[in-house]
Design a protein around this motif. Sequence first.
Motif, short mmCIF file in Angstrom:
data_model
loop_
_atom_site.label_atom_id
_atom_site.label_comp_id
_atom_site.label_asym_id
_atom_site.label_seq_id
_atom_site.Cartn_x
_atom_site.Cartn_y
_atom_site.Cartn_z
N UNK A 1 12.04 -32.23 -0.36
CA UNK A 1 12.51 -33.50 -0.90
C UNK A 1 14.00 -33.44 -1.23
N UNK A 2 14.45 -32.31 -1.77
CA UNK A 2 15.86 -32.16 -2.13
C UNK A 2 16.75 -32.27 -0.90
N UNK A 3 16.28 -31.78 0.23
CA UNK A 3 17.06 -31.88 1.46
C UNK A 3 17.00 -33.27 2.07
N UNK A 4 15.88 -33.98 1.84
CA UNK A 4 15.64 -35.24 2.55
C UNK A 4 16.27 -36.46 1.88
N UNK A 5 16.30 -36.48 0.54
CA UNK A 5 16.75 -37.67 -0.17
C UNK A 5 18.25 -37.62 -0.46
N UNK A 6 18.91 -38.71 -0.15
CA UNK A 6 20.33 -38.84 -0.46
C UNK A 6 20.55 -39.57 -1.78
N UNK A 7 19.56 -40.38 -2.18
CA UNK A 7 19.65 -41.13 -3.43
C UNK A 7 18.98 -40.36 -4.56
N UNK A 8 19.20 -40.80 -5.80
CA UNK A 8 18.61 -40.15 -6.96
C UNK A 8 17.11 -40.42 -7.00
#
Length: 265
Positions: free
Chosen positions: A116-123
């Motif tokens: 998830x940390x790699x996939x999401x650009x938003x908070x």
Amino acid sequence: MKRILIHAGFHKTGTSSVQQTLMHNSNCLRRNLQVFTRKHMIELCEAARAYSVSREMSDLLAFSAEFAALVEQIDPTERRPVIISSEDLSGCMPGRRGLTDYRAAPILMKAMSETAARAFNAEYKLTYYFSTRQSDEWLRSCYAQHLRATRMSATLSEYCEKYRSSADLDRIVDGVRLAVGASSVVATPLESLSKRRLGPLGGLFDALEVPSKIRSRVKALPPSNVSLPQELLDEFLLANRSDLDDDTVKKAKFEARQIWLTGSP
């Protein structure tokens, strides 16, 4: 902030009731929640089960890849919270395929956090939710499931003696907290939810802070996968210990359960 709740277990702690209630109310929840149950992520669940058995890095990478594919369906800038619910995300139930506990669960949860940390650009905020259960009741429920679904031939006392350590679900939850951070993990005993209108689903809604106006629109369902009576379990055990072939035993157990459910063959 995008909120994502992963309901990853455990088996026989009201998870089927949660998922069936979510699916039954999908129309009224669609505008407020994005929901994924096992039918939406069969490959991901199978990858979790495979890793729990093999503990091979290749299977863990396959699991992470499947979770990445699921994450692609989530828009982190869209307002609806997300529920991802399947007990198989913690791996196979103890007693299956040589497993004696859920020790793969912390590693699987950590893999999802890293993906998830790699996939999401938003908070976003990722929360892991586990339903637990009193050990003796949980062991009996697991035993009944094994009798029904496999050719387990042990008695209940024999099963409990062999798998007693698997019932320490709080220890597994503590392991998940160490793996992903304590603030990201919520665990609720099934017994504390039994008298609530939405049953086990109420615990998930609490963790996700679902407003009461949304909860009030959800139609509650009777408990799913209820406990089987001892006389039916005795029939299953006799069938499992018989010399009949697997297909015949499976048919016999199905017919016995249908008679119990409906009162007629």
